[in-house]
Design an enzyme around this catalytic site. Structure first.
Site, PDB file in Angstrom:
ATOM      1  N   ASP A   8       0.883  -1.168   0.000  1.00 14.86           N
ATOM      2  CA  ASP A   8       0.000   0.000   0.000  1.00 14.86           C
ATOM      3  C   ASP A   8       0.924   1.223   0.000  1.00 14.86           C
ATOM      4  O   ASP A   8       1.492   1.588   1.032  1.00 14.86           O
ATOM      5  CB  ASP A   8      -0.873  -0.056   1.272  1.00 14.86           C
ATOM      6  N   LYS A  70       3.286  11.495  -3.892  1.00 14.29           N
ATOM      7  CA  LYS A  70       2.276  10.717  -4.624  1.00 14.29           C
ATOM      8  C   LYS A  70       1.271  11.650  -5.310  1.00 14.29           C
ATOM      9  O   LYS A  70       0.653  11.300  -6.301  1.00 14.29           O
ATOM     10  CB  LYS A  70       1.565   9.780  -3.638  1.00 14.29           C
ATOM     11  N   GLU A 171      -6.977   0.742  -4.767  1.00 16.38           N
ATOM     12  CA  GLU A 171      -7.039   0.619  -3.304  1.00 16.38           C
ATOM     13  C   GLU A 171      -8.406   0.127  -2.799  1.00 16.38           C
ATOM     14  O   GLU A 171      -8.460  -0.789  -1.978  1.00 16.38           O
ATOM     15  CB  GLU A 171      -6.645   1.955  -2.659  1.00 16.38           C
ATOM     16  N   ASP A 193     -12.734   5.300   0.919  1.00 18.70           N
ATOM     17  CA  ASP A 193     -11.303   5.250   1.244  1.00 18.70           C
ATOM     18  C   ASP A 193     -10.755   6.671   1.382  1.00 18.70           C
ATOM     19  O   ASP A 193     -10.519   7.354   0.386  1.00 18.70           O
ATOM     20  CB  ASP A 193     -10.576   4.487   0.116  1.00 18.70           C
TER      21      ASP A 193
END
Ligand code: AMP
Length: 608
Positions: A8, A70, A171, A193
């Protein structure tokens, strides 16, 4: 053969898991921690630091510490997102030869893939130490809302880190696997999420070992860091009210307050009030000043209410896109650290009319699901098989002459899929054709992300309209685009080269009109399967090719890179649709101007 793990790769923290002895478990690092900060730094002595080591020195070395990278991965330097953040990041952003974003850390220049690879390499090393075995394969998760380029970039980072990337997995899908795999379920779940930097919601049908995504959506610029920002702004305003001192220009002070804000925010998930203390934050005339205040949960809720409301509005939209209602969702799974906030839980409960599922651990589910997938993909046993049916998170298309997008692949359409389109030469002896691909939900290409400019070169000389190039666009099950082209008459493959380049959808009105007028005179024959306007935009001489890219160009998109500009021998006729050669802006982004704290922060974490 080494082991396969699930990773992850988070905006703020990353973690890994493995499926062994019949069950998945998180990999624990020295000291019992299960996550490592997604940070990279170079210290005064020139040492490269990753994870905790990088985070520990971040307050004192913010300019050479890369965090939240990211949020930049796979983006074009000229995209709106980068424009927003590049003036205000603590670290320096530069433009690569191929319009990719580069990061300068202590006189060294890195691609985003290299920064992510350093974090992945650290995870690999730590996993190998914990497992006492080589780790050479991984499933790496990405936000469902990542576009093609972002997915490609994560894949490349994995390869640079020495891993065989078994799959780039969404994800929320990973979280659904953690929830449902092996339980023989027949259920429709929604996965909410909310991590450190992104928000995703997916509606997923589970039928035993088949996981079918029905709809997905989200916001790559909404996450825990935005909640921290709200607390930080509150602290700064309070300090200003007390001392008439604006700390927003002091990067070291900001970093310290940011850390304290996050700590307070996390505490308020379990207690109803918490102290915020940052000693010696400023050296005033009458001695050092400290930050000492109390924040209550109610205050935090007030500061962050609109952020949570934004996530609920997205849930509403995606459930509608899935063609169902809230009542059709059997369970709402909450994942991502920020979903532990009580306000998130109460808002989701209020929206769904029932509490969220307790079936998954919000911090672990994504890595656990990735480990299950890694096990399934690396296993030879049919019993371990899992079927994942995913959808495209955002439309992919090409630009039309009027700057709107001709959609080739629709949002939420099942993957994999392919489409073919035919391009026709617009000039005698035209040797190359250019095509720009975009991804995003806006009708206007300039508001979407430019995936790349494809140049089809080496086309056989022929009168205009006599060469037809059939282009096949193929999106694989990970949402990654591949392209092939052939001459329809000869069946010969046509070389295509990917160039990232600058988004070209936005032209001045004058230029647009000029092009339109010119096109009238030389309008190419209508291509098969393609609106004339969109085709016309694509034809003509391509600009000179950019030098080879610094970062690895995804091979699937660059079947045969050529370095020379394709020569166009055609006489100089009005060229309605060719783009001007890219101008070379200064390679180094201008030094950030001194800006107010809030503007700096908004930019750093991409809000507003
Ligand atoms: P993730 O990307 O899932 O690791 O989530 C990281 C984000 O979750 C960070 O912004 C953390 O501050 C936030 N977070 C972690 N734990 C909590 C908690 N107990 N309450 C609120 N936010 C949290």
């Amino acid at each position: 053969m080494g082991k396969a793990i699930g990773i992850d790769l988070g905006t703020t923290n990353s973690c890994a898991a493995i499926f062994a002895e019949g069950r998945p478990r998180l990999i624990t690092y020295k000291g019992g921690e299960t996550t490592i900060p997604s940070q990279f730094a170079i210290d005064e002595q020139g040492n490269r630091l990753v994870g905790h080591e990088a985070k520990q020195q971040a307050q004192l070395n913010p300019v050479n510490t890369v965090m939240a990278s990211k949020r930049l991965i796979g983006r074009n330097f000229h995209s709106k997102t980068i424009e927003q953040v590049r003036q205000v990041f603590t670290y320096e952003l530069m433009e690569g030869d191929n319009s990719e974003v580069l990061i300068k850390v202590k006189d060294q220049v890195f691609t985003l893939e290299q920064i992510s690879a350093a974090i992945l390499r650290k995870i690999k090393d730590v996993a190998e130490e914990a497992l006492g075995a080589e780790v050479d394969q991984a499933v790496i998760t990405v936000p469902a809302y990542f576009n093609d380029r972002q997915r490609q970039a994560v894949r490349s980072a994995g390869v640079l880190a020495g891993l065989k990337v078994l799959r780039v997995l969404n994800e929320p899908t990973a979280a659904a696997l953690a929830y449902g795999l092996g339980r023989n379920l027949e259920s429709r779940v929604a996965v909410y999420d909310l991590g450190g930097g992104t928000f995703d919601i997916s509606v997923i049908d589970i039928k035993d070992r088949i996981f079918e995504v029905v709809a997905t959506g989200g916001d790559t610029f909404l996450g825990g860091v935005d909640f921290d920002d709200r607390v930080m702004q509150y602290v700064l305003e309070d300090f200003y009210e007390q001392h008439s001192i604006d700390l927003s220009f002091d990067r070291v002070a900001i970093q310290r307050i940011r850390d304290a804000a996050e700590t307070a925010k996390i505490s308020l998930s379990t207690v109803t009030q918490t102290p915020i203390e940052v000693p010696y934050i400023f050296n005033g005339d009458s001695g050092p000043l400290d930050i000492r205040m109390t924040l209550t949960r109610d205050q935090l809720n007030e500061l962050c209410m609109d952020l949570v409301d934004r996530t609920i509005a997205t849930c509403q939209r995606i459930i509608k896109e899935a063609g169902c209602t809230k009542a059709d969702i059997d369970e709402m799974l909450l994942v991502g650290g920020q979903s532990r906030m009580p306000l998130v839980q109460s808002k989701v409960t209020e929206f769904m009319g029932k509490p969220p599922s307790k079936g998954v651990n919000p911090d672990e589910a994504v890595a656990i699901g990735a480990a299950m997938m890694a096990h399934s993909l690396s296993s030879t046993s049919a019993e371990d098989g899992v079927t994942l049916l995913d959808v495209l998170p955002m439309p992919i298309g090409i630009n039309k002459l009027d700057g709107t997008m001709h959609v080739l692949f629709e949002k939420n359409q099942p993957l994999p899929d392919y489409k073919t389109r035919t391009l026709t030469s617009g000039k005698d002896n035209q040797r190359s054709i250019m095509l720009r691909l975009y991804q995003g939900e806006s009708k206007l290409v300039e508001e979407n992300e430019l995936l790349g400019t494809f140049v089809f070169s080496g086309i056989r000389p022929a009168p205009k309209g006599k060469v037809q190039i059939e282009v096949t666009f193929h999106i694989d099950s990970e949402g990654i685009l591949n392209l092939t082209a052939r001459d329809k008459a000869t069946g010969q493959t046509v070389e295509s080269t990917l160039k990232l380049g600058k988004p070209g959808g936005a032209k001045s009105k004058r230029k647009k009109l000029k092009n339109k007028a010119a096109r009238k005179e030389t309008a190419p024959p209508t291509p098969i399967n393609m609106p004339t306007s969109s085709l016309a935009q694509q034809l003509g001489s391509p600009p000179p090719m950019a030098p080879p890219p610094l970062s690895p160009v995804p091979s699937s998109l660059a079947p045969s890179a050529t370095e020379d500009a394709p020569t166009v021998k055609a006489p100089p006729t009005p060229t309605p649709v060719s783009e001007p050669p890219p101008l070379q802006p200064p390679a180094v982004a201008p030094k950030p101007e001194k800006k107010g704290f809030w503007a700096w922060l908004k930019g750093l974490f991409g809000i507003g």
